[in-house]
Design an enzyme around this catalytic site. Structure first.
Site, PDB file in Angstrom:
ATOM      1  N   SER A   1      58.360  52.215  38.430  1.00 45.40           N
ATOM      2  CA  SER A   1      57.526  51.208  39.079  1.00 45.40           C
ATOM      3  C   SER A   1      58.406  50.470  40.074  1.00 45.40           C
ATOM      4  O   SER A   1      59.447  49.939  39.704  1.00 45.40           O
ATOM      5  CB  SER A   1      56.980  50.246  38.019  1.00 45.40           C
ATOM      6  OG  SER A   1      56.278  49.180  38.629  1.00 45.40           O
TER       7      SER A   1
ATOM      8  N   ASP B   1      49.612  49.641  41.854  1.00 45.78           N
ATOM      9  CA  ASP B   1      49.262  48.585  40.903  1.00 45.78           C
ATOM     10  C   ASP B   1      49.137  47.272  41.662  1.00 45.78           C
ATOM     11  O   ASP B   1      50.099  46.819  42.285  1.00 45.78           O
ATOM     12  CB  ASP B   1      50.351  48.480  39.826  1.00 45.78           C
ATOM     13  CG  ASP B   1      50.024  47.475  38.723  1.00 45.78           C
ATOM     14  OD1 ASP B   1      48.942  46.849  38.774  1.00 45.78           O
ATOM     15  OD2 ASP B   1      50.854  47.328  37.809  1.00 45.78           O
TER      16      ASP B   1
END
Ligand code: NPQ
Ligand code: MG
Length: 373
Positions: free
Chosen positions: A136, A189
């Site tokens: 991420s 995200d």
């Protein structure tokens, strides 16, 4: 019965290798609450995923400390549990505070599995001894800086990249990233940063994304359900799914076709497994999210992700993606297959450096759960 003799709470601070920026803020140091439960000559560890401020969710390190010390500890005194799955019923008088409960439940699982001599992942029903990794990547200063970070992680062998997005750091970013890396597994995200109707959302379909995670407010299941009908990119929920019940509601409403499961967010490993099972019955794939965990929390995530319906790449990176040196050993390393192996040792399968934690703790509370003779 699981012997519960003492509960220790430690707060330690670990500097992050790089600052981590999302749509809700930036973190440079991870302040972590660790729970140790001792009994019968064994010790089990849990890590609370709450952070310093109530930005990702309502909980913080301080609220978790308060709830564990003042409300969970009294419930543990005299509790007769024969299996960790019995903990959620014990904790049910306490409304909310899933991250506080999850940290204690994790320590019970670890203690139980260590004393039984079985790895946690096997006790949970895991079916694989390694899990697919993913990285991420936070919001960067500019697009060239992001491209360089992606290049670095792809070179290290990460098989999937997740980018943090927000209004203004989205379409131009994705265009540049797809131009440079046309073939990588990519997902985004938003951590709740968009409003329904934002035209950028319809454009996500151009970028061959594995999924778009939590575009809207955490309470807005209907908004996500509408978006899921409007775009072909799968909608995944993170912040919205705080319990088995909420997962069921989200699936009934069609608010998502993928679920990000974090044991901390949903109130513990037992709830996480139940959400996994529900999604599996409905043909909905799941993956394991991350909260910048140290080795203890990372080990919990790896164990959970060995369950059969964790079929998408997980936000489970190697230890060195976040920390130079960890509080649990050995560190998790990426295999040439782009996976993280599940430890074979009993319990969470890592050894916690308790001497170091005791030396470096910003706070240590040691609470007896039984009367000391
Ligand atoms: C997510 N994590 O999936 C979270 C959000 C997040 C790896 O993207 C400190 C503590 C900082 C927890 C930043 C990842 C954090 C944090 C982001 C969680 O939404
Ligand atoms: Mg998320």
């Amino acid at each position: 019965m699981i012997p519960l003799e003492r509960l220790d709470l430690f707060v330690v601070e670990r500097p992050l290798v790089h600052p981590f920026r999302t749509s809700f803020g930036e973190e440079r140091v991870r302040r972590v609450l660790l729970v140790k439960l001792s009994g019968g000559g064994d010790g089990g560890w849990g890590e609370c995923v709450a952070s310093l401020g109530p930005w990702y969710s309502a909980e913080t390190v301080e609220t978790a400390l308060h709830v564990i010390r003042d409300f969970i500890v009294p419930l543990l005194r005299g509790a007769e549990m024969s299996h960790p799955e019995e903990f959620p019923a014990l904790g049910s008088p306490i409304r909310g505070h899933p991250m506080a409960k999850a940290a204690v439940e994790a320590a019970i699982w670890d203690l139980y599995c260590r004393s039984k001599g079985v790895p946690l992942w096997r006790e949970l029903g895991g079916v694989r001894d390694e899990v697919t990794s993913g990285v991420s990547i936070g919001i960067q200063e500019n697009i060239p800086a992001l491209i360089e970070r992606i290049r670095e992680f792809v070179a290290r062998g990460y098989p999937r990249v997740k980018l943090k997005v927000k209004p203004g750091w989205d379409i131009a970013v994705l265009e540049a990233v797809r131009e440079e890396f046309p073939g990588i597994n990519l997902q985004v995200d938003a951590n709740c940063a968009y409003r329904p109707g934002d035209p950028a959302l319809l454009e996500f379909d151009r970028f061959r994304l594995l999924l778009v995670e939590q575009p809207f407010h955490h309470e807005d299941l209907l908004g996500h359900a509408r978006l899921a009908r409007e775009i072909s990119t799968p909608v995944c929920l993170d912040e919205s799914v705080t319990s088995l019940h909420r997962a069921w509601e989200a699936l009934e409403l069609g608010a998502c076709s993928v679920i990000n499961i974090k044991q901390g967010r949903v109130g513990g490993l037992t709830a996480a497994v139940k959400i996994h099972d529900l999604a599996r019955e409905r043909g909905v794939p799941v993956w394991c999210g991350g909260m910048l965990e140290t080795g203890v929390g990372r080990a919990l995530n790896v164990a959970l992700a060995t369950l059969p319906n964790f079929t998408l790449p997980n936000d489970i990176s190697a230890t060195d993606r976040y920390f130079r040196d960890d509080i649990a050993y050995p560190p998790f390393v990426l295999t040439p297959r782009g996976t993280i192996p599940a430890p074979q040792a009993p319990g969470i399968g890592v050894e916690v450096d308790e001497d170091r934690i005791r030396r470096e703790a910003a706070l240590h509370l040691s609470i007896p759960l039984v009367r000391v003779p």
